[in-house]
Write a protein that holds these residues in place. Sequence first.
Motif, mmCIF file in Angstrom:
data_model
loop_
_atom_site.group_PDB
_atom_site.id
_atom_site.type_symbol
_atom_site.label_atom_id
_atom_site.label_comp_id
_atom_site.label_asym_id
_atom_site.label_seq_id
_atom_site.Cartn_x
_atom_site.Cartn_y
_atom_site.Cartn_z
ATOM 1 N N ARG A 302 0.842 -1.193 0.000
ATOM 2 C CA ARG A 302 0.000 0.000 0.000
ATOM 3 C C ARG A 302 0.879 1.246 0.000
ATOM 4 N NH1 ARG A 302 -3.741 -0.030 4.973
ATOM 5 N NH2 ARG A 302 -1.794 -0.775 5.935
ATOM 6 N N VAL A 303 0.267 2.374 -0.345
ATOM 7 C CA VAL A 303 0.999 3.637 -0.431
ATOM 8 C C VAL A 303 0.348 4.651 0.499
ATOM 9 C CG1 VAL A 303 1.704 5.537 -1.933
ATOM 10 C CG2 VAL A 303 1.738 3.189 -2.793
ATOM 11 N N LEU A 304 1.167 5.306 1.308
ATOM 12 C CA LEU A 304 0.695 6.339 2.218
ATOM 13 C C LEU A 304 0.931 7.703 1.577
ATOM 14 C CD1 LEU A 304 -0.284 7.204 5.108
ATOM 15 C CD2 LEU A 304 2.149 7.252 5.747
ATOM 16 N N ALA A 305 -0.131 8.518 1.491
ATOM 17 C CA ALA A 305 -0.033 9.894 0.997
ATOM 18 C C ALA A 305 -0.077 10.844 2.185
ATOM 19 C CB ALA A 305 -1.168 10.193 0.028
ATOM 20 N N VAL A 306 0.915 11.739 2.251
ATOM 21 C CA VAL A 306 1.104 12.592 3.420
ATOM 22 C C VAL A 306 1.257 14.044 2.974
ATOM 23 C CG1 VAL A 306 2.668 13.120 5.329
ATOM 24 C CG2 VAL A 306 2.166 10.752 4.760
ATOM 25 N N SER A 307 0.620 14.952 3.696
ATOM 26 C CA SER A 307 0.807 16.393 3.575
ATOM 27 C C SER A 307 0.352 16.929 2.215
ATOM 28 C CB SER A 307 2.256 16.773 3.869
ATOM 29 O OG SER A 307 2.383 18.179 4.025
ATOM 30 N N GLY A 308 0.805 18.118 1.874
ATOM 31 C CA GLY A 308 0.392 18.816 0.664
ATOM 32 C C GLY A 308 -0.502 20.000 0.985
ATOM 33 N N GLY A 318 -3.154 17.142 8.644
ATOM 34 C CA GLY A 318 -2.735 15.863 9.217
ATOM 35 C C GLY A 318 -3.580 14.705 8.757
ATOM 36 N N ASP A 319 -4.518 14.968 7.845
ATOM 37 C CA ASP A 319 -5.400 13.924 7.320
ATOM 38 C C ASP A 319 -4.679 13.160 6.219
ATOM 39 O OD1 ASP A 319 -8.049 14.673 8.711
ATOM 40 O OD2 ASP A 319 -7.405 16.558 7.813
ATOM 41 N N ASN A 320 -3.958 12.122 6.588
ATOM 42 C CA ASN A 320 -3.216 11.306 5.635
ATOM 43 C C ASN A 320 -4.107 10.164 5.151
ATOM 44 O OD1 ASN A 320 -0.834 12.893 6.272
ATOM 45 N ND2 ASN A 320 -0.831 11.778 8.205
ATOM 46 N N TYR A 337 0.607 15.618 11.317
ATOM 47 C CA TYR A 337 0.944 16.781 10.494
ATOM 48 C C TYR A 337 2.418 16.768 10.095
ATOM 49 C CZ TYR A 337 2.055 21.624 9.279
ATOM 50 O OH TYR A 337 2.505 22.751 8.642
ATOM 51 N N PHE A 338 2.686 17.094 8.832
ATOM 52 C CA PHE A 338 4.044 17.318 8.333
ATOM 53 C C PHE A 338 4.028 18.506 7.378
ATOM 54 C CE2 PHE A 338 3.954 12.753 9.222
ATOM 55 C CZ PHE A 338 5.126 12.570 9.935
#
Length: 649
Positions: A302-308, A318-320, A337-338
């Motif tokens: 699986r792939v985690l999408a973070v930030s933007g 912080g909603d990844n 959050y990042f």
Amino acid sequence: MVRLPSGRLRKNLFGGGAVVLLAALNAPAVVSFAEAEYHAYKIARPGYQRTYGSWRIVDVPAEYRVNAIHAALLHTGKVLLIAGSGNDQEKFDSGTFDTILWDPGNDTFKKIPTPEDFFCSGHAQLPDGRLLVAGGTARYEVLDGEVKKAGGTMRVRNENTDKAVTLAKGTVFRSPSGVEYVSAADVTVPRATREFQGSYVGSGRMNPWQSKVTAAEADVFVEAREEGPRGLTTQAARYEILGREGAGEVYGVAQRLTTAKQEFQGIKAAYEFDPRAERYVPVAPMEDARWYPTLVTLDDGRVLAVSGLNEVGDVVPGDNEMYDPATRTWSPGPFRYFPTYPSLFLTQGGRLLYTGSNAGYGAEDRGRTPGLWDLEKNTFTPLGGLSDPDQLETSASVLLPPAQDQKLMVFGGGGVGESPKSTARTSIIDLSRPDPSFRDGPALPQGTRYLSSVLMPDDTVFTSGGSRGYRGRSRSDVLKAQFYDPKTDTFTAAAEPAVGRNYHSEALLLPDGRVATFGSDPLFDDEANTRLGTFEQRIEVYTPPALHRAGADRPVLGEGPRTVDAGARATFRTADAARITTARLMRPSAVTHTTDVEQRSVALGLTKGPDSVTVDVPGDRTLVPPGWYMLFVTDRDGAPSEATWVRVP
């Protein structure tokens, strides 16, 4: 009697005199020309190239030159160069989005139809060899003083408990005073929720008067129809939606609509690029719009999408979310959050290491501390010891080879935003220690932002380019390259590139063992910072010293399996077994904005036969996530084979 020289000789003498006179009048230019000529002669010498390597600029036909914002190596051996609108407002306005496929084996190029503006998207390698591309640009920024129409965030509320509501881009919201605002994107608002608070009455039915409806909400960016001060407001108000029945249940709420700077805004679109069909395939969109997100592949594929930045230009709080390649859908991930484009590396045991490296957007005092993130527990353990912790933006990070050593390194970086600061600091952390913390490594030759770092088959790290200043200000590109050796903890010089690389630049390892570099987006083109910058469209390729020393006599891997299970063995035919010393699985890059969390080099067990080698692949999925890898073997002189592509399912 003295005879005068012949006519030809006189001309030569007079010409020579003219050269001497010109040299005297313009000595610095002549010296500079002579130095350049000598340098070109020196770097072309075989002895120099066997020690330092060499660079070559690829001849890219004009119709295939592109603002390479993103670069990814596919398991076909070709390189996908994604521009989208390429940081070009005119291309964005015209809907002209670009992707080029480059075959480095024969320097051929192909244009790929590009369905969305993938400028500043995220990408990750999937287990079947496809490339996931998610996010991109919905709107370009508008700077202070250039905003003509008031705009900002409109919070759309839905009080209907029966169904969700989708409002198309261009929906008109009207204020109580009659000012109209137009939405810049589609927005979907979930249905409202009803909470029963009363007691059962009569035949067991709930008393409807004892229930509470909680409206669902979603944000969308809106802009006033007309220029001028009427569109400005800092007072909270309710906005009706024109042309909609049941407007009492669905409406807008806005408090601050101004002409202040408007940030870039993200999109929710996601696609898989199919390397075989050479086309983008749409998949389910993300829940959140994202511009400058990081996508990182996990041990289960699986792939985690973070930030933007989201649809209104704010950093996603912080909603990844997680992408499942089996269903091609997204689901909520752990909340944290990042800042944008954080460097997150899958480490042994499944935790993600955040090195602190990032690019671009986010509060200066939030989300910038390095640490280990346990996704299952959603806990974050800060890691200390890092020098110049305020200069991690635009730094480079790598999982040092081999991955089993669990050492990560940070190179250079600068201050947040347009800070003039840059650092020569490198730092290393060893996660195999019981209480890990960063320690300083050898310094770079100078403070450097946007440094490219590429893992090599011989377990060194090749670094090149970057600039001292923000986006290469004052012509501060660093035309240097070097190798870092984790075994000796030292740098050694490499041949200097001819093309400067700063913001929006990339570098990656090719299957033949060379390194390709792309892009660069300087803010200015002159030292005085008066002439706007020009995007660098040249491709420059570096050939390492070992390839010059080996020439055609490189080890060769022959027949063998195309699929190798984690924890399994695989045998490959070769006539060079006796001189092969190491074998590495190297994951192909997907790199942008100095961020490449995909690349990793995994050491393989090696058993040699008379005419074959057998490799043992680790069974730990956190070391070897599923996907396609380049298998390199290296001989005792450090010369690598060309890569054999194998898939670890």
